[in-house]
Scaffold this motif. Structure first.
Motif, short mmCIF file in Angstrom:
data_model
loop_
_atom_site.label_atom_id
_atom_site.label_comp_id
_atom_site.label_asym_id
_atom_site.label_seq_id
_atom_site.Cartn_x
_atom_site.Cartn_y
_atom_site.Cartn_z
N ARG A 1 32.04 45.37 29.29
CA ARG A 1 30.62 45.05 29.47
C ARG A 1 30.47 43.70 30.14
O ARG A 1 31.36 42.85 30.12
N LEU A 2 29.32 43.51 30.77
CA LEU A 2 28.93 42.23 31.37
C LEU A 2 27.96 41.54 30.43
O LEU A 2 26.83 41.99 30.26
N SER A 3 28.40 40.46 29.82
CA SER A 3 27.56 39.76 28.85
C SER A 3 28.00 38.31 28.77
O SER A 3 29.18 37.99 28.96
N LEU A 4 27.05 37.44 28.46
CA LEU A 4 27.34 36.02 28.28
C LEU A 4 27.57 35.67 26.81
O LEU A 4 27.93 34.54 26.50
N ASN A 5 27.37 36.62 25.93
CA ASN A 5 27.51 36.36 24.50
C ASN A 5 28.99 36.35 24.13
O ASN A 5 29.65 37.39 24.17
N PRO A 6 29.55 35.22 23.72
CA PRO A 6 30.98 35.17 23.38
C PRO A 6 31.31 35.82 22.05
O PRO A 6 32.49 35.93 21.70
N PHE A 7 30.28 36.26 21.31
CA PHE A 7 30.52 36.90 20.02
C PHE A 7 30.45 38.42 20.11
O PHE A 7 30.40 39.10 19.09
N GLU A 8 30.46 38.96 21.33
CA GLU A 8 30.51 40.40 21.54
C GLU A 8 31.91 40.82 21.95
O GLU A 8 32.68 40.03 22.51
N ALA A 9 32.22 42.08 21.67
CA ALA A 9 33.52 42.63 22.06
C ALA A 9 33.56 42.89 23.55
O ALA A 9 32.60 43.40 24.13
N MET A 10 34.66 42.53 24.18
CA MET A 10 34.89 42.78 25.60
C MET A 10 36.35 43.17 25.78
O MET A 10 37.13 43.15 24.82
N THR A 11 36.71 43.48 26.99
CA THR A 11 38.09 43.83 27.28
C THR A 11 38.50 43.24 28.62
O THR A 11 37.67 42.67 29.33
N THR A 12 39.77 43.37 28.95
CA THR A 12 40.31 42.75 30.15
C THR A 12 41.02 43.79 31.01
O THR A 12 41.17 44.95 30.62
N VAL A 13 41.47 43.34 32.16
CA VAL A 13 42.18 44.22 33.09
C VAL A 13 43.47 44.73 32.47
O VAL A 13 43.80 45.92 32.54
N THR A 14 44.22 43.84 31.84
CA THR A 14 45.52 44.24 31.27
C THR A 14 45.34 45.26 30.15
O THR A 14 46.14 46.21 30.03
N ALA A 15 44.32 45.08 29.33
CA ALA A 15 44.10 46.04 28.23
C ALA A 15 43.78 47.43 28.78
O ALA A 15 44.22 48.45 28.23
N LYS A 16 43.02 47.50 29.85
CA LYS A 16 42.67 48.79 30.42
C LYS A 16 43.85 49.43 31.14
O LYS A 16 43.95 50.65 31.22
N ILE A 17 44.74 48.63 31.69
CA ILE A 17 45.96 49.20 32.28
C ILE A 17 46.76 49.92 31.20
O ILE A 17 47.26 51.03 31.40
N VAL A 18 46.86 49.30 30.03
CA VAL A 18 47.57 49.92 28.92
C VAL A 18 46.89 51.22 28.50
O VAL A 18 47.53 52.25 28.31
N SER A 19 45.57 51.17 28.34
CA SER A 19 44.85 52.35 27.87
C SER A 19 44.90 53.49 28.88
O SER A 19 44.98 54.67 28.51
N GLN A 20 44.86 53.18 30.17
CA GLN A 20 44.88 54.23 31.18
C GLN A 20 46.24 54.90 31.29
O GLN A 20 46.33 56.06 31.71
N LEU A 21 47.29 54.21 30.93
CA LEU A 21 48.63 54.77 31.07
C LEU A 21 49.22 55.17 29.72
O LEU A 21 50.42 55.46 29.64
N THR A 22 48.43 55.16 28.66
CA THR A 22 48.91 55.59 27.36
C THR A 22 48.93 57.11 27.29
O THR A 22 47.95 57.77 27.65
N GLY A 23 50.04 57.68 26.83
CA GLY A 23 50.16 59.13 26.76
C GLY A 23 50.86 59.69 27.99
O GLY A 23 51.53 58.97 28.74
N ASP A 24 50.69 60.96 28.22
CA ASP A 24 51.30 61.64 29.37
C ASP A 24 50.46 61.40 30.61
O ASP A 24 49.36 61.94 30.74
N SER A 25 50.95 60.58 31.52
CA SER A 25 50.23 60.26 32.74
C SER A 25 50.81 61.06 33.89
O SER A 25 52.02 61.04 34.13
N ASP A 26 49.95 61.78 34.61
CA ASP A 26 50.44 62.62 35.70
C ASP A 26 50.48 61.87 37.02
O ASP A 26 51.05 62.34 37.98
#
Length: 490
Positions: A426-451
């Motif tokens: 998400r795009l937010s200025l609130n530092p008390f909200e959950a966000m994610t990063t590029v590296t975390a999404k690389i892990v999630s996209q390649l978790t499991g059987d990737s074709d």
């Protein structure tokens, strides 16, 4: 023969070559080593090198080429019906490999009979369950084409392994024999061995360059394939990250901007924590601490750099998050809804980065010549004034470089983000909200059987090359700052 045993055989043959090469050289000189051109050990080392280097080189090349050759042959055996059911060749080949490994392990464990498999008497409806009973992972019901391909895969792998064993042992024997036959009194063994060692050193130094080149090429080629399936303009301009694995990317929104924002935001919070603490710690250790205190405090501070990042992630999840919730949550100020937030990951990452900033800054501050401090004291300045007006300005370029290197380290962090910041793009200025990063999404996209054929899997490579360019730019900028503004003192 397994690779470990084959390596042991090569080593034994090389040691025999060393022994007989040294022995033959001494015999050619009548037992008087003074008549030899080189020391006796050089003649043995010549035979050892000519046995080990070609044999291990052939084995490594064979192991690299064997999977490519076999899988290319097996892929031609798979009918179109199986590919359509499995969506692509990559997924079907993964199933073939799993089935082949499962068959080999089940036969070795006594769950299946090899003759039954070879004769085609195995019942397909029962085969999948028998493999699962043997503890083998098989995701789908085994079809006849998959079974045939798996059997061929096993057969070709076994044949290739046998050929590799024979070829490697033969090369090791020929090399050892060649080295022993050269072991004469006038043979310049030392020159040959030193040139061989030089070649090995050059090859070892080239591994890092070739590895970096391979990483870049793998990222570039897969990124090009991704952009052939998904528009590059949308990837770099969309404000939404919503991958969908229901089809071939038609319903997916793969915008990198929310991920970049989360990456930079969490890194910024981490630097807000690490830079002041690390810099003040460096100033204290270099300018105020006694040698005894410095000898104790500096190693203790640097222990933080040796803690695994997963431990920092657990610390963020179990300690920092609940602490922030107790202050900023519903029972406090009401700003924070859960323990996973930018502040949680940022504080944990900042603690991790403290030794990076403090150690580099401490070394840079200590590199400032003592004559500058003495000159400042001679003009009547106090210690604090000397630090502010002389030491820190002189060390500033190096300190800026240390901060930028710490920033590149923060940008590439994964585990702390996964456990401490959440997975919301998400795009937010609130530092008390959950966000994610590029590296975390690389892990999630390649978790499991990737074709590696759908945009949702290939996007990981586009994210990776973007992160690579970003961190490379930061490192280059840091080196530029250090080199351009570094003061050279006499």
């Amino acid at each position: 023969m397994p690779v470990l045993w084959l390596s042991a055989v090569i080593t034994v043959l090389a040691l025999f070559g060393f022994y007989f090469g040294r022995r033959r050289a001494l015999q050619s000189a009548g037992g008087d080593s003074r008549l030899l051109h080189s020391l006796p050990s050089y003649y043995g080392s010549n035979a050892l090198m000519k046995s080990v280097v070609p044999a291990f080189g052939l084995m490594i090349l064979w192991l690299l080429a064997q999977p490519l050759f076999i899988e290319n042959r097996i892929a031609g055996m798979i009918p179109e019906s199986e590919i359509s059911e499995g969506s692509n060749v990559g997924l079907v080949m993964s199933e073939v490999r799993r089935t082949a490994d499962g068959l080999s392990n089940a036969v070795a464990g006594g769950f299946l009979d090899e003759e039954e498999l070879q004769s085609g008497g195995a019942v397909l409806s029962d085969l999948t369950q028998r493999l699962r009973d043997a503890g083998q992972v098989v995701t789908n019901e085994i079809s006849q084409p998959i079974l045939d391909a798996a059997q061929t895969y096993r057969s070709m792998s076994g044949t290739s392994q046998l050929l590799m064993t024979v070829a490697v042992i033969l090369v090791a024997l020929v090399g050892a024999g060649w080295g022993v036959s050269e072991s004469g009194r006038d043979f310049r063994a030392r020159n040959v061995v030193e040139k061989g060692i030089l070649a090995i050193l050059i090859a070892a130094a080239s591994v890092a360059i070739l590895t970096t080149l391979g990483i870049i090429l793998s990222l570039v080629f897969n990124t090009i394939e991704f952009f052939s399936l998904y528009p590059a303009i949308e990837f770099f301009t969309l404000l939404e990250w919503a991958p969908s694995f229901s089809g071939r990317g038609g319903a997916s929104s793969l915008g990198i901007i929310p991920l970049l924002w989360g990456t930079l935001y969490i890194s910024f919070v981490a630097l807000l924590v690490a830079v002041p603490i690390g810099l003040f710690a460096a100033i204290y250790l270099s300018e105020y601490a006694s040698p005894r205190v410095r000898g104790i405090a500096k190693p203790l501070l640097e222990i933080l750099a040796g803690i695994p990042t997963i431990v920092y992630g657990l610390f963020a999840l179990l300690t920092i998050g609940p602490l922030l919730v107790s202050v900023f949550g519903k029972d406090g100020l009401g700003w924070m809804g859960g323990g996973r937030a930018v502040m949680t990951a940022g504080i944990a990452m900042g603690i991790m980065l403290i030794p990076f900033v403090s150690s580099l800054s401490d070394d840079i501050i200590n590199a400032v010549p003592q004559s500058l401090r003495d000159g400042s004291y001679g003009l009547g300045a106090t210690r604090s004034e000397t630090i502010k007006q002389v030491v820190l300005p002189a060390a500033l370029p190096g300190i800026v470089g240390a901060i930028l290197l710490a920033a590149s380290r923060a940008i590439g962090e994964t585990m702390i983000v996964v456990l401490g910041a959440g997975a919301a793009a998400r795009l937010s200025l609130n530092p008390f909200e959950a966000m994610t990063t590029v590296t975390a999404k690389i892990v999630s996209q390649l978790t499991g059987d990737s074709d590696f054929a759908s945009p949702e899997a290939l996007v990981a490579f586009a994210l990776g090359i973007t992160l690579f360019v970003l961190t490379l730019a930061l490192n280059v900028f840091a080196l530029y700052i250090v080199r351009k503004y570094r003061e050279q003192y006499e």
